[in-house]
Design a protein around this motif. Structure first.
Motif, short mmCIF file in Angstrom:
data_model
loop_
_atom_site.label_atom_id
_atom_site.label_comp_id
_atom_site.label_asym_id
_atom_site.label_seq_id
_atom_site.Cartn_x
_atom_site.Cartn_y
_atom_site.Cartn_z
N HIS A 1 -15.16 16.35 -6.04
CA HIS A 1 -15.85 17.53 -5.51
C HIS A 1 -16.76 18.19 -6.54
O HIS A 1 -17.47 19.14 -6.22
CB HIS A 1 -14.84 18.55 -4.97
CG HIS A 1 -14.00 19.19 -6.01
ND1 HIS A 1 -12.89 18.58 -6.53
CD2 HIS A 1 -14.13 20.38 -6.65
CE1 HIS A 1 -12.35 19.38 -7.45
NE2 HIS A 1 -13.09 20.47 -7.53
N ARG B 1 -27.95 15.04 -1.98
CA ARG B 1 -27.25 15.38 -0.74
C ARG B 1 -27.94 16.51 0.03
O ARG B 1 -27.42 16.99 1.04
CB ARG B 1 -25.82 15.83 -1.05
CG ARG B 1 -24.97 14.75 -1.67
CD ARG B 1 -23.60 15.28 -1.98
NE ARG B 1 -22.81 14.30 -2.71
CZ ARG B 1 -21.54 14.45 -3.01
NH1 ARG B 1 -20.89 15.54 -2.64
NH2 ARG B 1 -20.91 13.53 -3.68
N LEU C 1 -28.54 19.56 -1.23
CA LEU C 1 -27.89 20.83 -1.58
C LEU C 1 -28.43 21.38 -2.88
O LEU C 1 -29.10 20.68 -3.63
CB LEU C 1 -26.37 20.60 -1.71
CG LEU C 1 -25.65 20.07 -0.47
CD1 LEU C 1 -24.22 19.70 -0.81
CD2 LEU C 1 -25.69 21.11 0.64
N GLN D 1 -23.81 29.58 -8.02
CA GLN D 1 -22.46 29.41 -8.56
C GLN D 1 -22.52 29.08 -10.05
O GLN D 1 -23.49 28.55 -10.55
CB GLN D 1 -21.70 28.33 -7.81
CG GLN D 1 -22.27 26.93 -7.99
CD GLN D 1 -21.43 25.86 -7.35
OE1 GLN D 1 -20.28 25.69 -7.74
NE2 GLN D 1 -21.98 25.17 -6.37
N TYR E 1 -21.10 21.05 -10.74
CA TYR E 1 -21.02 22.14 -9.78
C TYR E 1 -20.12 21.72 -8.63
O TYR E 1 -20.05 20.55 -8.29
CB TYR E 1 -22.42 22.49 -9.26
CG TYR E 1 -23.35 22.92 -10.35
CD1 TYR E 1 -23.45 24.26 -10.72
CD2 TYR E 1 -24.13 22.00 -11.04
CE1 TYR E 1 -24.28 24.66 -11.74
CE2 TYR E 1 -24.97 22.40 -12.06
CZ TYR E 1 -25.05 23.73 -12.41
OH TYR E 1 -25.86 24.12 -13.42
N ASP E 2 -19.48 22.71 -8.01
CA ASP E 2 -18.57 22.44 -6.91
C ASP E 2 -19.38 22.25 -5.63
O ASP E 2 -20.10 23.16 -5.19
CB ASP E 2 -17.58 23.59 -6.75
CG ASP E 2 -16.41 23.24 -5.86
OD1 ASP E 2 -16.55 22.36 -5.00
OD2 ASP E 2 -15.34 23.86 -6.04
N VAL E 3 -19.27 21.08 -5.04
CA VAL E 3 -20.04 20.77 -3.84
C VAL E 3 -19.60 21.63 -2.65
O VAL E 3 -20.38 21.90 -1.74
CB VAL E 3 -19.96 19.25 -3.52
CG1 VAL E 3 -18.61 18.88 -2.96
CG2 VAL E 3 -21.06 18.84 -2.58
N ARG E 4 -18.37 22.13 -2.69
CA ARG E 4 -17.87 22.96 -1.59
C ARG E 4 -18.51 24.34 -1.58
O ARG E 4 -18.54 25.01 -0.56
CB ARG E 4 -16.35 23.09 -1.69
CG ARG E 4 -15.64 21.74 -1.60
CD ARG E 4 -14.19 21.87 -1.92
NE ARG E 4 -14.03 22.27 -3.32
CZ ARG E 4 -12.88 22.27 -3.98
NH1 ARG E 4 -11.77 21.91 -3.36
NH2 ARG E 4 -12.83 22.64 -5.23
N LEU E 5 -19.05 24.78 -2.73
CA LEU E 5 -19.70 26.09 -2.82
C LEU E 5 -21.22 25.99 -2.76
O LEU E 5 -21.92 27.01 -2.79
CB LEU E 5 -19.30 26.78 -4.13
CG LEU E 5 -17.80 27.01 -4.35
CD1 LEU E 5 -17.54 27.59 -5.73
CD2 LEU E 5 -17.24 27.91 -3.27
#
Length: 130
Positions: free
Chosen positions: A30, A40, A42, A47, A72-76
């Motif tokens: 992640h 992706r 994004l 963040q 970096y966190d892909v979920r954020l």
């Protein structure tokens, strides 16, 4: 990568390096780089850096030859912003202006070299056939 190097860069708590650190190809799935986010569609979206990947490189001239890639966190992450029609039109106009020769006024079909300031034909003193 040797086990020594992998052990030296393995610090998922961030106690040794200040932020969570992993060796090359060992970061959690992640956590991705900016380029991987961009692929992706994004962006980080404000963040903070969630970690880093460290690896040794003989081509890099930094102390110790260590390179870093921030993660970096892909979920954020947030979706990339898209340009508006007016922004695209302004960009197209600016790019076209970089192709117009100030001497002969023609569209050269390529971006004019800044050190010449004119198209290659005008810089060489050739007459452009009309």
């Amino acid at each position: 990568m040797s086990h020594r190097t992998a052990a030296r860069f393995f610090d998922p708590t961030g106690a040794r390096h200040g932020i969570p650190t992993w060796p090359w190809r060992m970061a959690p799935p992640h956590l991705v780089t900016r380029r991987q986010l961009a692929a992706r569609g994004l962006r980080p979206g404000g963040q903070d850096i969630a970690g880093q990947v460290l690896w040794r490189s003989r081509r890099y001239n930094a102390p110790g030859g260590v390179r870093a890639a921030y993660l970096y966190d892909v979920r954020l992450a947030l979706p990339k912003r898209t340009a508006t029609d007016r922004q695209r039109a302004a960009l197209a106009k600016a790019l076209k202006a970089r192709r117009i020769c100030p001497d002969c006024g023609t569209d050269a079909g390529y971006v004019l070299p800044r050190h010449l300031g004119t198209c290659l034909d005008c810089a060489a003193g050739w007459e452009v056939a009309s």
